[in-house]
Design an enzyme around this catalytic site. Sequence first.
Site, PDB file in Angstrom:
ATOM      1  N   HIS A 155       0.867  -1.175   0.000  1.00  0.00           N
ATOM      2  CA  HIS A 155       0.000   0.000   0.000  1.00  0.00           C
ATOM      3  C   HIS A 155       0.903   1.224   0.000  1.00  0.00           C
ATOM      4  O   HIS A 155       1.735   1.396   0.889  1.00  0.00           O
ATOM      5  CB  HIS A 155      -0.923   0.028   1.219  1.00  0.00           C
ATOM      6  CG  HIS A 155      -1.911   1.159   1.168  1.00  0.00           C
ATOM      7  ND1 HIS A 155      -3.188   1.006   0.656  1.00  0.00           N
ATOM      8  CD2 HIS A 155      -1.803   2.461   1.529  1.00  0.00           C
ATOM      9  CE1 HIS A 155      -3.826   2.162   0.710  1.00  0.00           C
ATOM     10  NE2 HIS A 155      -3.003   3.056   1.240  1.00  0.00           N
ATOM     11  N   CYS A 156       0.735   2.080  -0.994  1.00  0.00           N
ATOM     12  CA  CYS A 156       1.619   3.231  -1.169  1.00  0.00           C
ATOM     13  C   CYS A 156       0.898   4.519  -0.785  1.00  0.00           C
ATOM     14  O   CYS A 156      -0.119   4.872  -1.392  1.00  0.00           O
ATOM     15  CB  CYS A 156       2.094   3.309  -2.620  1.00  0.00           C
ATOM     16  SG  CYS A 156       3.227   4.681  -2.941  1.00  0.00           S
ATOM     17  N   VAL A 157       1.427   5.217   0.214  1.00  0.00           N
ATOM     18  CA  VAL A 157       0.781   6.460   0.652  1.00  0.00           C
ATOM     19  C   VAL A 157       0.934   7.555  -0.399  1.00  0.00           C
ATOM     20  O   VAL A 157       0.111   8.473  -0.467  1.00  0.00           O
ATOM     21  CB  VAL A 157       1.364   6.933   2.000  1.00  0.00           C
ATOM     22  CG1 VAL A 157       1.039   5.950   3.102  1.00  0.00           C
ATOM     23  CG2 VAL A 157       2.877   7.155   1.905  1.00  0.00           C
ATOM     24  N   ASN A 161      -3.227   4.552  -2.688  1.00  0.00           N
ATOM     25  CA  ASN A 161      -3.861   3.369  -3.252  1.00  0.00           C
ATOM     26  C   ASN A 161      -2.967   2.158  -3.000  1.00  0.00           C
ATOM     27  O   ASN A 161      -1.776   2.303  -2.712  1.00  0.00           O
ATOM     28  CB  ASN A 161      -4.064   3.545  -4.765  1.00  0.00           C
ATOM     29  CG  ASN A 161      -5.096   2.598  -5.340  1.00  0.00           C
ATOM     30  OD1 ASN A 161      -5.681   1.780  -4.624  1.00  0.00           O
ATOM     31  ND2 ASN A 161      -5.324   2.697  -6.640  1.00  0.00           N
TER      32      ASN A 161
END
Length: 308
Positions: A155-157, A161
């Site tokens: 999960h990439c801040v 997403n």
Amino acid sequence: MYRSGAVMAWNVFRFCTALRGLGSIMILLVLGVVGVSYYAVVLSIYGPALTSGGLDSSIALAVLLMFHALLVMLLWSYFSVVLTDPGGVPPNYRPIVDEERGDVDRLTGSEFSQLTTPEPTNTRIRYCRKCNHIKPPRCHHCSVCGRCVLKMDHHCVWVVNCVGALNYKYFLLFLFYTLLETTLVTLSLLPYFIAFFSDGEIAGSPSTLATTFLSFVLNLAFALSVFGFLIMHASLVSGNTTTIEAYEKKTSPKWRYDLGRKKNFEQVFGTVERYWFIPAYSEEDLRKMPALQGLEYPSKPDLDFQES
């Protein structure tokens, strides 16, 4: 023991909630870095240099053309990652065999019915107790999104997403064009950054000089960090694995989804070369390559899945 587990669960919940709350802030931060870079490179330095004539004008034109071309690709890739669903488990999904463990025996209806019991004992079917549904091969649960994601990488801040089966290529292209753009900006502003520490006079207002200095530092920092991140993901793509899988199989000598570097690359970028550098797939690849849909993956039949 129960109390410590409850505290840990509450802390994880708070952390995931905080990550979800960062959403619009991180997008604004990315756009802010782009805006500062645009002001420094285009409006302050190389835009005005177009009218100076001679070699300076030619250099300015070349820098501006490359800057805008890379910026378009960067933003196209970025918002493709942000806006593309990474892939969720379809309703009523039922696997025919346990592909992830390399089984060839078909799963039976009785095995699926056992999943409704409080303590299911069937290890041939991967089941998510949080989502209450069957997990396809290479699928993992994301605590931030609160659902299972197909071929989840992380999960990439920065993109607000999950990065998964349906947007992993777009994420890699975002890293690639970010590296090129930040490197271009860093090199373009390097002479002016050096001039800050010289004894001569520097043209421009204090605000322009400050913006140029800030833009150089930000782009240099992003170029160095993205370079390392891109190298790591290039290694993952070459082995047809994800960040999560690389951690899970760190003690496994073989990986059943490793089909060789060329085919591993095609599992992410497709087979049509003209689509490799844009955040899109050809209709032919989407039709012929089930791996791009995130539910089925070709594997080496002679290798059994080995759990760490």
